[in-house]
Design a protein around this motif. Structure first.
Motif, mmCIF file in Angstrom:
data_model
loop_
_atom_site.group_PDB
_atom_site.id
_atom_site.type_symbol
_atom_site.label_atom_id
_atom_site.label_comp_id
_atom_site.label_asym_id
_atom_site.label_seq_id
_atom_site.Cartn_x
_atom_site.Cartn_y
_atom_site.Cartn_z
ATOM 1 N N THR A 122 -5.865 -1.167 2.704
ATOM 2 C CA THR A 122 -5.489 -0.952 1.305
ATOM 3 C C THR A 122 -5.637 0.496 0.861
ATOM 4 O O THR A 122 -4.948 0.928 -0.071
ATOM 5 C CB THR A 122 -6.343 -1.836 0.368
ATOM 6 N N GLN A 123 -6.497 1.265 1.532
ATOM 7 C CA GLN A 123 -6.835 2.575 0.989
ATOM 8 C C GLN A 123 -6.419 3.765 1.843
ATOM 9 O O GLN A 123 -6.409 4.886 1.354
ATOM 10 C CB GLN A 123 -8.359 2.655 0.744
ATOM 11 N N LEU B 149 -3.111 -4.177 -5.524
ATOM 12 C CA LEU B 149 -3.494 -4.140 -4.112
ATOM 13 C C LEU B 149 -4.472 -5.262 -3.753
ATOM 14 O O LEU B 149 -4.463 -5.776 -2.640
ATOM 15 C CB LEU B 149 -4.115 -2.782 -3.765
ATOM 16 N N SER C 128 0.827 -1.216 0.000
ATOM 17 C CA SER C 128 0.000 0.000 0.000
ATOM 18 C C SER C 128 0.855 1.256 0.000
ATOM 19 O O SER C 128 0.479 2.278 -0.584
ATOM 20 C CB SER C 128 -0.936 -0.002 1.217
#
Length: 502
Positions: free
Chosen positions: A299-300, A100, A49
């Motif tokens: 992931t974000q 990802l 990430s």
């Protein structure tokens, strides 16, 4: 509360304290190694990430942050010219989303059989193999990136495939080693280790990338993982009975604490009863809600911090780790509180699991609803994300431990299927973000993502509060195998011979 648990009596303090003066309980060593194993596994899960932000070519974007003057949908780090952290590749948003999410495609495949394999062959070999294989693949990732994006996607899927064994296997280890009244704290080691892995990895990856280049954010973790694999082999055994240096007192304490909930007979779960059990189905939903929130943030969050809130790479890594630090400490706090309530019989196990869903799922949903409407203040956004995952630390005594309540004999298999289902959030969350931010990448587009995530948290928590349970289920009982018929036949033959002699 299940009579199987209430009937347990412990000859000493059930708090992972030494049983023999001057000795270190082996189950304490097991708990520490579980923490380290989860730290290691999550380090491999989340490093991409941050690393990916330095691996891709800048593209035209819509961030209006003062920090992100060189607006970029993928890799803007500051208002300076694009920094040289190593080779950069022209991978678009969809390719980045696939990279990802690829980890979770692999993870999905092995998380389901992992529990069965752990119950049959033991956790020691599975975790060791997972770490050695993951270290090798991580080390060659920079070379694969120079070859193609699809090679990187394949490497991430393979790491996920190997990592899928770890968590169900650790639940099997807990069911063999940890007395029921101590499990809240040890489950907190799973949550805390995972969280601490994120807390360490993101800022360290950012610093390594800025100082040495992004390739070293793969090389050094690979070496670390190999060292942990060696440590795991040296310190861990599959059960107290197989440990060569455990004291007889501690072994007896552990084995007696299980009562009749643990069977030594190896068998498959009664799948029809499992998947028609309302308490287990409610747990599946609850766990999915928790996994959605976790994987969405894993992931974000760096992407959101860097591209929308406008923080530089190293700062984005550090700030992205703060929510996980809060989750780690709150996980240990809630685990301690849950064990204390059980030991003092203040609430039934079912009441504990349901009431703490308020903290693990419902309150985080409220914070996610608020975030899009205070988007003009980056620090307030960060504070809300920290609060969201801080309260979610209560999952250590809700969804993360409930499989141990329902069926200790099949805890690894149950958790494996929970992981299998929950892992889909790992690639669905990046796809959701990519869908809403395909053309613009501002807080307005992210609002839909936060509101959908809030709904998942709230609905899953509510379903468990209505249908969940903390009682051992009837289908946990393993019937002992019938005696072989040869004994009866032999007896019958003896009688016949005696009759003939008469």
């Amino acid at each position: 509360m299940s009579p199987r648990f209430t009937a347990i009596t412990t000859p000493t303090n059930a708090s992972l304290s030494p049983i023999v003066t001057g000795s270190i309980p082996k189950r304490l060593i097991v708990a520490v190694m579980i923490f380290i194993a989860c730290l290691t596994s999550f380090m491999l899960r989340v490093n991409m990430s941050i690393n990916l932000l330095a691996m891709v070519q800048p593209t035209t974007g819509n961030s209006t942050s003062a920090v992100n003057v060189t607006t970029d949908n993928a890799t803007t780090f500051s208002s300076d010219p694009v920094a040289n952290y190593g080779p950069r590749y022209a991978w678009g948003q969809r390719t980045q989303s696939n990279i990802l999410g690829a980890y979770f495609y692999g993870y999905l495949l092995t998380s389901l059989p992992a529990g069965l394999l752990a119950e049959r062959y033991g956790p020691k070999a599975l975790v060791t193999s997972s770490f050695v294989g993951s270290a090798v693949v991580t080390a060659v990732t920079p070379a694969l990136a120079a070859y193609s994006a699809w090679a990187v996607i394949g490497s991430r899927a393979l790491i996920g495939l190997l990592a899928g064994f770890v968590y169900p296997t650790l639940h099997n280890l807990i069911s063999r080693w940890i007395p029921p009244n101590e499990r809240g704290k040890v489950i907190a080691c799973i949550s805390g280790g995972s969280t601490f892995g994120t807390v360490l990895t993101w800022p360290i990856a950012g610093i390594l990338t800025e100082k040495l280049g992004w390739a070293y954010s793969f090389y050094l973790p690979a070496v670390f993982v190999l060292l942990i694999a060696i440590l795991w082999v040296a310190l861990i055994e599959d059960s107290p009975a197989e440990h060569k240096s455990i004291t007889p007192t501690e072994r007896q304490f552990i084995e007696e604490s299980f009562g009749d909930t643990i069977s030594k007979t190896k068998t498959f779960p009664p799948y029809k009863q499992v998947f028609t059990s309302l308490p287990y189905l409610a747990l599946l939903v609850l766990h999915y809600g928790n996994f959605w929130g976790m994987n969405f943030f894993i992931t974000q969050t760096p992407k959101f911090m860097n591209e929308v809130l406008g923080f530089k790479l190293a700062n984005a890594g550090f700030l992205s780790s703060l929510p996980y630090m809060a989750r780690m400490f709150s996980g240990f706090f809630f685990g301690f509180i849950g064990d204390l309530i059980r030991q003092k019989n203040l609430l039934s196990t079912t009441a504990i699991r349901k009431s703490f869903c308020l903290f693990s799922h419902l309150i985080p949903a409220v914070f996610l609803i608020i975030i899009p409407f205070v988007g003009q203040d980056p620090l307030v956004c960060v504070g809300l994300i920290v609060s969201c995952l801080g309260f979610n630390g209560a999952s250590t005594i809700t969804n993360l431990v409930n499989a141990q309540d329902l069926a200790p004999n099949f805890a690894a298999t149950l958790y494996g299927f929970m992981n299998f289902l929950g892992t889909t959030a790992g690639f669905l969350a990046p796809m959701l973000v990519a869908y809403f931010t395909a053309e613009k990448n501002t807080m307005y587009e992210w609002r839909n993502v936060f509101l959908i995530s809030a709904a998942i948290y709230a609905v899953s928590g509510t379903i468990f509060i209505i249908f969940g349970s903390g009682k051992v289920q009837k289908w946990n009982d393993v019937k002992p195998k019938a005696d072989p018929p040869t004994t009866t036949n032999s007896s019958h033959n003896d009688e016949c011979c005696e009759s003939k002699r008469k």
